[in-house]
Design a protein around this motif. Sequence first.
Motif, PDB file in Angstrom:
ATOM      1  N   ILE A  23       0.836  -1.198   0.000  1.00 59.07           N
ATOM      2  CA  ILE A  23       0.000   0.000   0.000  1.00 59.07           C
ATOM      3  C   ILE A  23       0.872   1.249   0.000  1.00 59.07           C
ATOM      4  N   ARG A  24       1.903   1.247   0.838  1.00 61.35           N
ATOM      5  CA  ARG A  24       2.791   2.400   0.939  1.00 61.35           C
ATOM      6  C   ARG A  24       3.543   2.627  -0.366  1.00 61.35           C
ATOM      7  N   ARG A  25       3.998   1.551  -1.002  1.00 57.62           N
ATOM      8  CA  ARG A  25       4.715   1.696  -2.271  1.00 57.62           C
ATOM      9  C   ARG A  25       3.818   2.233  -3.372  1.00 57.62           C
ATOM     10  N   SER A  26       2.587   1.734  -3.433  1.00 57.69           N
ATOM     11  CA  SER A  26       1.690   2.218  -4.481  1.00 57.69           C
ATOM     12  C   SER A  26       1.331   3.686  -4.269  1.00 57.69           C
ATOM     13  N   LEU A  27       1.143   4.092  -3.020  1.00 64.70           N
ATOM     14  CA  LEU A  27       0.849   5.501  -2.753  1.00 64.70           C
ATOM     15  C   LEU A  27       2.037   6.391  -3.097  1.00 64.70           C
ATOM     16  N   LYS A  28       3.244   5.947  -2.795  1.00 67.65           N
ATOM     17  CA  LYS A  28       4.420   6.746  -3.122  1.00 67.65           C
ATOM     18  C   LYS A  28       4.629   6.824  -4.630  1.00 67.65           C
ATOM     19  N   ALA A  29       4.312   5.748  -5.335  1.00 66.42           N
ATOM     20  CA  ALA A  29       4.405   5.787  -6.796  1.00 66.42           C
ATOM     21  C   ALA A  29       3.360   6.740  -7.359  1.00 66.42           C
ATOM     22  N   GLY A  30       2.173   6.733  -6.775  1.00 69.20           N
ATOM     23  CA  GLY A  30       1.126   7.650  -7.213  1.00 69.20           C
ATOM     24  C   GLY A  30       1.478   9.093  -6.924  1.00 69.20           C
ATOM     25  N   MET A  31       2.228   9.329  -5.879  1.00 68.29           N
ATOM     26  CA  MET A  31       2.662  10.682  -5.548  1.00 68.29           C
ATOM     27  C   MET A  31       3.545  11.245  -6.661  1.00 68.29           C
ATOM     28  N   GLY A  32       4.410  10.412  -7.216  1.00 69.70           N
ATOM     29  CA  GLY A  32       5.284  10.865  -8.298  1.00 69.70           C
ATOM     30  C   GLY A  32       4.549  11.068  -9.602  1.00 69.70           C
ATOM     31  N   GLU A  33       3.456  10.353  -9.793  1.00 74.88           N
ATOM     32  CA  GLU A  33       2.713  10.446 -11.048  1.00 74.88           C
ATOM     33  C   GLU A  33       1.618  11.499 -11.017  1.00 74.88           C
ATOM     34  N   ALA A  34       1.276  11.978  -9.841  1.00 75.14           N
ATOM     35  CA  ALA A  34       0.203  12.970  -9.723  1.00 75.14           C
ATOM     36  C   ALA A  34       0.645  14.278 -10.378  1.00 75.14           C
ATOM     37  N   LEU A  35      -0.251  14.850 -11.171  1.00 76.05           N
ATOM     38  CA  LEU A  35       0.087  16.069 -11.892  1.00 76.05           C
ATOM     39  C   LEU A  35      -0.302  17.321 -11.112  1.00 76.05           C
ATOM     40  N   SER A  36      -1.413  17.271 -10.428  1.00 79.48           N
ATOM     41  CA  SER A  36      -1.873  18.465  -9.720  1.00 79.48           C
ATOM     42  C   SER A  36      -1.426  18.430  -8.257  1.00 79.48           C
TER      43      SER A  36
END
Length: 100
Positions: A23-36
């Motif tokens: 869960i933590r890894r997926s959230l951190k990956a999503g943090m890098g991909e978030a545009l806004s």
Amino acid sequence: MARKGVVQRERGKQELEKRYRSIRRSLKAGMGEALSLDGKWEIHKELQSLPRNSAPTRLHRRCFLTGRSRANYRYFGPSRHVLREMAHACLLPGPVRASW
């Protein structure tokens, strides 16, 4: 010898970290991909909602024999006291006693 409660607490942290690792890894990956910036704030809130002890930085290496938290060798696994005793008993291949 470390107190048994401290060692058990550390094992609980390890299990908690293992449970929330994906869960933590997926959230951190999503943090890098978030545009806004708003998207990053939402992901940050979700990361903050995870248990504190599920973070891998809160784990400590411990000696597998005594439970000692300090002076552990990564390669061998035991603490310096146990490593020295094992070297004196010729249980480890390689270490040479110089002036111990």
